[in-house]
Design a protein around this motif. Structure first.
Motif, PDB file in Angstrom:
ATOM      1  N   ALA A  14       0.891  -1.335   0.203  1.00 33.67           N
ATOM      2  CA  ALA A  14       0.024  -0.031  -0.154  1.00 33.67           C
ATOM      3  C   ALA A  14       0.846   1.313   0.138  1.00 33.67           C
ATOM      4  CB  ALA A  14      -1.077  -0.026   1.064  1.00 33.67           C
ATOM      5  N   GLY A  15       0.577   2.173  -0.806  1.00 33.43           N
ATOM      6  CA  GLY A  15       1.197   3.431  -0.935  1.00 33.43           C
ATOM      7  C   GLY A  15       2.472   3.158  -2.145  1.00 33.43           C
ATOM      8  N   MET A  82      -0.091   4.123 -11.949  1.00 29.87           N
ATOM      9  CA  MET A  82      -0.913   3.961 -10.630  1.00 29.87           C
ATOM     10  C   MET A  82      -0.033   4.275  -9.157  1.00 29.87           C
ATOM     11  SD  MET A  82      -3.113   0.611 -11.732  1.00 29.87           S
ATOM     12  CE  MET A  82      -1.619  -0.401 -11.392  1.00 29.87           C
ATOM     13  N   ASN A  83      -0.304   5.303  -8.672  1.00 29.79           N
ATOM     14  CA  ASN A  83       0.367   5.784  -7.469  1.00 29.79           C
ATOM     15  C   ASN A  83      -0.454   5.691  -6.424  1.00 29.79           C
ATOM     16  OD1 ASN A  83       2.717   6.471  -9.266  1.00 29.79           O
ATOM     17  ND2 ASN A  83       1.849   8.355  -9.422  1.00 29.79           N
ATOM     18  N   SER A  84       0.161   5.681  -5.147  1.00 31.08           N
ATOM     19  CA  SER A  84      -0.686   5.686  -3.831  1.00 31.08           C
ATOM     20  C   SER A  84      -1.613   4.610  -3.790  1.00 31.08           C
ATOM     21  CB  SER A  84      -1.255   6.969  -3.609  1.00 31.08           C
ATOM     22  OG  SER A  84      -0.381   8.176  -3.899  1.00 31.08           O
ATOM     23  N   LEU A  85      -1.072   3.455  -4.448  1.00 31.71           N
ATOM     24  CA  LEU A  85      -1.796   2.226  -4.379  1.00 31.71           C
ATOM     25  C   LEU A  85      -2.706   1.957  -3.027  1.00 31.71           C
ATOM     26  CD1 LEU A  85      -0.172   0.370  -7.180  1.00 31.71           C
ATOM     27  CD2 LEU A  85      -2.480   0.779  -7.151  1.00 31.71           C
ATOM     28  N   LYS A  86      -3.936   1.225  -2.999  1.00 34.06           N
ATOM     29  CA  LYS A  86      -4.770   1.065  -1.959  1.00 34.06           C
ATOM     30  C   LYS A  86      -4.926  -0.571  -2.226  1.00 34.06           C
ATOM     31  CE  LYS A  86      -6.590   5.727  -1.627  1.00 34.06           C
ATOM     32  NZ  LYS A  86      -8.196   6.358  -1.711  1.00 34.06           N
ATOM     33  N   PRO A  87      -5.268  -1.183  -0.880  1.00 35.78           N
ATOM     34  CA  PRO A  87      -5.620  -2.568  -0.983  1.00 35.78           C
ATOM     35  C   PRO A  87      -6.910  -2.722  -1.809  1.00 35.78           C
ATOM     36  CG  PRO A  87      -4.876  -1.956   1.233  1.00 35.78           C
ATOM     37  CD  PRO A  87      -4.936  -0.800   0.760  1.00 35.78           C
ATOM     38  N   ASP A  89      -7.446  -1.405  -4.216  1.00 36.29           N
ATOM     39  CA  ASP A  89      -7.284  -1.251  -5.779  1.00 36.29           C
ATOM     40  C   ASP A  89      -6.732  -2.849  -6.653  1.00 36.29           C
ATOM     41  OD1 ASP A  89      -5.467   1.740  -5.108  1.00 36.29           O
ATOM     42  OD2 ASP A  89      -7.364   1.480  -6.289  1.00 36.29           O
ATOM     43  N   THR A  90      -6.927  -3.690  -5.435  1.00 34.67           N
ATOM     44  CA  THR A  90      -6.617  -4.952  -5.982  1.00 34.67           C
ATOM     45  C   THR A  90      -7.320  -5.595  -6.917  1.00 34.67           C
ATOM     46  OG1 THR A  90      -5.270  -5.565  -3.989  1.00 34.67           O
ATOM     47  CG2 THR A  90      -6.228  -7.379  -5.272  1.00 34.67           C
ATOM     48  N   ALA A  91      -7.079  -6.039  -8.125  1.00 34.76           N
ATOM     49  CA  ALA A  91      -7.872  -6.333  -9.266  1.00 34.76           C
ATOM     50  C   ALA A  91      -7.290  -6.907 -10.228  1.00 34.76           C
ATOM     51  CB  ALA A  91      -8.848  -5.269  -9.532  1.00 34.76           C
ATOM     52  N   SER A 122      -0.847  -5.169  -0.954  1.00 32.70           N
ATOM     53  CA  SER A 122      -0.876  -5.589   0.488  1.00 32.70           C
ATOM     54  C   SER A 122      -1.054  -4.415   1.303  1.00 32.70           C
ATOM     55  CB  SER A 122       0.282  -6.333   0.641  1.00 32.70           C
ATOM     56  OG  SER A 122       1.443  -5.679   0.502  1.00 32.70           O
ATOM     57  N   SER A 123      -1.571  -4.584   2.362  1.00 29.27           N
ATOM     58  CA  SER A 123      -1.857  -3.486   3.461  1.00 29.27           C
ATOM     59  C   SER A 123      -0.575  -3.733   4.302  1.00 29.27           C
ATOM     60  CB  SER A 123      -3.157  -3.483   4.301  1.00 29.27           C
ATOM     61  OG  SER A 123      -3.139  -5.174   4.787  1.00 29.27           O
TER      62      SER A 123
END
Length: 123
Positions: A14-15, A82-87, A89-91, A122-123
Motif C-alpha cells: 500500500a502506498g 498507478m500511484n498511492s495504491l490501496k488494497p 485497488d487489488t484487481a 498488500s496492506s
C-alpha cells in the motif's frame, strides 16, 4: 482482428506504485480510444480510465489524482501509472480498445479486450 497485451502487474505494498502497459497490434482503426477496466474478486468489472487518440484522459472518481493514463500512438501502446495504491485497488486490470475516438466508460462500447494483468496491493 486486434490483439491487446497487458503487462506490468504485480504485488506491491500500500502506498506503492505500478505502471501498466498495453500494446495493441493488428488491424487497429486510424483513431481509437483505449480504456482501462478492472475486476476485483466477487465484483463486476468497472471502468478505471480512458485515453483518447489525442491524449485526453478520463478517470473513475476513486482513482482521480492517483492514476495517470498516457499513450504512445507511434507504438500503439497505452500506459496506466498507478500511484498511492490501496488494497482496494487489488484487481485484474484489463485494457480495451474502442474503434472510435470518443471516450466511454461503458464496457459494451469497447470492441477488443486484453487478457488482463493481476495487480495485488498488500496492506
Amino acid at each position: 482482428q486486434v490483439q491487446l497485451v497487458e503487462s506490468g502487474g504485480g504485488l506491491v505494498q500500500a502506498g506503492g506504485s505500478l505502471r501498466l502497459s498495453c500494446a495493441a497490434s493488428g488491424r487497429t482503426s486510424s483513431y481509437y480510444v483505449m480504456g482501462w477496466f478492472r475486476q476485483a474478486p466477487r465484483k463486476e468489472r468497472e471502468f478505471v480510465a480512458a485515453i483518447t487518440w489525442g491524449g485526453r484522459t478520463y478517470y473513475a472518481d476513486d482513482v482521480k489524482g492517483r492514476f495517470t493514463g498516457s499513450r504512445d500512438n507511434a507504438k500503439n501502446t497505452v500506459f496506466l501509472q498507478m500511484n498511492s495504491l490501496k488494497p482496494e485497488d487489488t484487481a485484474v486490470y484489463y485494457c480495451a480498445l474502442r474503434g472510435y475516438n470518443s471516450a466511454s466508460y461503458k464496457e459494451s462500447d469497447y470492441d477488443y479486450w486484453g487478457q488482463g494483468t493481476q495487480v495485488t496491493v498488500s496492506s
